[in-house]
Motif scaffolding. Structure first.
Motif, mmCIF file in Angstrom:
data_model
loop_
_atom_site.group_PDB
_atom_site.id
_atom_site.type_symbol
_atom_site.label_atom_id
_atom_site.label_comp_id
_atom_site.label_asym_id
_atom_site.label_seq_id
_atom_site.Cartn_x
_atom_site.Cartn_y
_atom_site.Cartn_z
ATOM 1 N N ALA A 75 -14.498 35.448 21.989
ATOM 2 C CA ALA A 75 -13.745 34.197 21.854
ATOM 3 C C ALA A 75 -12.295 34.433 22.275
ATOM 4 C CB ALA A 75 -13.799 33.691 20.420
ATOM 5 N N ILE A 76 -11.715 33.433 22.919
ATOM 6 C CA ILE A 76 -10.313 33.493 23.341
ATOM 7 C C ILE A 76 -9.561 32.336 22.679
ATOM 8 C CG2 ILE A 76 -8.690 33.410 25.276
ATOM 9 C CD1 ILE A 76 -11.032 34.225 27.111
ATOM 10 N N VAL A 77 -8.436 32.663 22.068
ATOM 11 C CA VAL A 77 -7.517 31.638 21.566
ATOM 12 C C VAL A 77 -6.217 31.839 22.329
ATOM 13 C CG1 VAL A 77 -6.304 30.707 19.565
ATOM 14 C CG2 VAL A 77 -8.613 31.660 19.299
ATOM 15 N N ASN A 96 -14.563 36.116 32.257
ATOM 16 C CA ASN A 96 -15.600 35.701 33.203
ATOM 17 C C ASN A 96 -16.006 36.850 34.118
ATOM 18 O OD1 ASN A 96 -15.945 33.028 32.350
ATOM 19 N ND2 ASN A 96 -14.190 32.324 33.538
ATOM 20 N N ALA A 97 -15.062 37.712 34.460
ATOM 21 C CA ALA A 97 -15.384 38.891 35.280
ATOM 22 C C ALA A 97 -16.298 39.836 34.505
ATOM 23 C CB ALA A 97 -14.102 39.610 35.700
ATOM 24 N N VAL A 104 -22.777 37.967 28.157
ATOM 25 C CA VAL A 104 -21.621 37.618 27.330
ATOM 26 C C VAL A 104 -21.699 36.145 26.946
ATOM 27 C CG1 VAL A 104 -19.098 37.479 27.190
ATOM 28 C CG2 VAL A 104 -20.161 39.341 28.468
ATOM 29 N N GLU A 105 -21.451 35.872 25.679
ATOM 30 C CA GLU A 105 -21.277 34.491 25.227
ATOM 31 C C GLU A 105 -19.780 34.255 25.074
ATOM 32 O OE1 GLU A 105 -21.933 31.787 21.222
ATOM 33 O OE2 GLU A 105 -23.376 33.400 21.638
ATOM 34 N N ILE A 106 -19.263 33.231 25.742
ATOM 35 C CA ILE A 106 -17.818 33.006 25.800
ATOM 36 C C ILE A 106 -17.458 31.688 25.119
ATOM 37 C CG2 ILE A 106 -15.811 32.749 27.309
ATOM 38 C CD1 ILE A 106 -17.465 34.192 29.494
ATOM 39 N N ALA A 107 -16.406 31.728 24.324
ATOM 40 C CA ALA A 107 -15.852 30.509 23.734
ATOM 41 C C ALA A 107 -14.339 30.556 23.920
ATOM 42 C CB ALA A 107 -16.206 30.404 22.260
#
Length: 366
Positions: A75-77, A96-97, A104-107
C-alpha cells in the motif's frame, strides 16, 4: 458267452469313456479357473497403479501450490496525485515496476497532504493486513512512529528519511538527489546562453534541498561564471507560487530552470509559454511536460530499494534499516530527452560525469 463277454467289454468301454470325460472336464475347469483368477488380479494391479498415480498428482499439485507464493500486498500513502510527474508518481511507478516481475496487490491513497488523513490511511492498511505500507512523505514520520508498534507483523517504509524511529518494522529510504542534480547542473551551465540559471525549491529539507545544492554545485563546477539564483516557495504543492518564482527568474535573465516537488508544473507552464527556456526535471521523468524544452530528468527508481525490502521481509526482517538510492545502485537514473536535441558532446560529458560520481572520482560536495 460271447454275449456276456461283449456286454462286459461294452461296460468297460463306457466306464473308460466316462473316466476320460471326467478328466477332460477337470482340465478345462482348471484352465478356466486360472483365467478367472488372473483377470481380477491384473485389474487390481492396474487400480493400484492408478491410485499411486493419483497420489503422485496430488503431491505434485500440493508442491505446486506451495511453490506459488501468495502475492505481496503493498500500500502507498502519498501527499499528491499519483500522476504528478514528481514525488508521488515516482513511487507509484516503482511499485508497478515491481509488479511486472512478481505477484503484487497494490493499493494507493494519494492526495493526503493533510497528515491526519494520511495517518488514518496508514493505520487502515495495516489493519487490513497489507505486508508493506509505504508512507511516502517525510511529514508522515510522526504518526508512523505511533502506528508501527501496534502492528509488529507489518512492515512500514517512509521517506525520504534516514530515521527508522528505532523500530524493527520500519524501513527508512532516502535518495542522493544531489548526484543527479550535479549532473544536470553541469549540463545547464553549458547550454545557458544568458549565463543565468534559476532554481525553484519547495521547502528547504530532504531530497529537495539535496537536489538544489547538487544542481548549484554542478553549475559552478562546469562554469564558475554562470550565476545560479535559488528561490524556495516554502510549499511542496503551491503551483501558483512556483509559476511566480519562474517568472521572476526569467525576468532576471534566466534561460534555464529547474525545480523539485509536485508544484513544478507551475514553473514548467511558464517555461513552455516563453519557448526559449530549458527545463531540468527531477523525481520522475518530466519529458511529457514539453519535449521541446525538457532537457533531461533525474528519475527516482525506488523499485531498486523496494526489491531489497521485499527480499528482507520474506526472510523475516521487517525493518530497522535505512536504504539509499544512488547513481551507483541504479536507484537514480538520468533520462535524457532525445526530442530536445542536446549536443552530443555535452551529453557525452554528462555521461562521463555520471561515471565519475559512480566511481568516486567526482564529488558533489554534499
Amino acid at each position: 458267452m460271447f454275449t456276456k463277454r461283449l456286454t462286459k467289454l461294452l461296460l468297460l468301454l463306457a466306464a473308460f469313456a466316462l473316466f476320460a470325460a471326467a478328466c477332460g472336464d477337470d482340465d478345462d475347469g482348471d484352465a478356466m479357473t486360472t483365467q478367472e483368477t488372473s483377470a481380477p488380479a491384473a485389474a487390481d494391479e492396474d487400480m493400484a497403479e492408478d491410485d499411486m498415480a493419483d497420489e503422485d498428482m496430488a503431491e505434485d499439485d500440493m508442491a505446486a501450490d506451495e511453490d506459488m507464493a501468495d502475492p505481496i500486498r503493498i500500500a502507498i500513502v502519498a501527499p499528491s496525485a499519483s500522476n504528478d510527474l514528481a514525488f508521488t508518481q515516482s513511487m507509484v511507478d516503482a511499485v508497478n515496476a515491481i509488479a511486472a516481475d512478481r505477484e503484487v496487490e497494490i493499493a494507493v491513497t494519494d492526495g493526503t497532504f493533510i497528515v491526519e488523513e494520511a495517518a488514518a490511511a496508514i493505520r487502515g492498511y495495516a489493519e487490513d493486513g497489507f505486508d508493506l505500507v509505504i508512507a511516502h512523505g517525510s511529514q508522515y514520520g510522526g504518526p508512523l512512529e505511533g502506528i508501527a508498534p501496534d502492528f509488529p507483523d507489518t512492515s512500514f517504509a517512509w521517506g525520504t528519511a534516514v530515521d527508522t524511529k528505532g523500530l524493527p518494522n520500519i524501513f527508512a529510504y532516502t535518495v542522493r538527489s544531489d548526484e543527479g542534480g550535479y549532473v544536470s547542473g553541469t549540463v545547464a551551465a553549458q547550454i545557458s546562453q544568458s549565463g543565468v540559471v534559476g532554481v525553484i525549491g519547495p521547502i528547504e529539507v530532504g531530497d529537495a534541498k539535496l537536489y538544489v545544492d547538487g544542481f548549484a554545485a554542478g553549475v559552478a563546477a562546469a562554469d564558475s561564471s554562470v550565476t545560479t539564483n535559488i528561490v524556495y516557495t516554502d510549499s511542496f504543492s503551491d503551483v501558483a507560487l512556483a509559476a511566480e518564482a519562474a517568472n521572476a527568474h526569467i525576468g532576471n535573465g534566466a534561460d534555464v530552470l529547474t525545480g523539485s516537488a509536485q508544484m513544478v508544473v507551475g514553473a514548467t507552464g511558464v517555461a513552455a509559454e516563453h519557448g526559449d527556456v530549458a527545463w531540468f526535471g527531477t523525481q520522475a521523468n518530466q519529458t511529457a511536460l514539453g519535449e521541446d524544452f525538457v532537457v533531461a530528468s533525474q528519475v527516482y527508481h525506488w523499485e531498486v530499494l523496494l526489491a531489497e525490502m521485499i527480499d528482507k521481509i520474506e526472510a523475516g526482517t521487517l525493518g530497522g534499516e535505512v536504504m539509499t538510492a544512488t547513481l551507483a545502485n541504479g536507484g537514480i537514473v538520468i533520462e535524457f530527452n532525445d526530442g530536445y536535441g542536446l549536443d552530443a558532446g555535452i551529453q557525452e560529458a554528462a555521461e562521463a560525469t555520471i561515471a565519475g560520481i559512480v566511481d568516486g572520482s567526482i564529488s558533489t560536495g554534499q
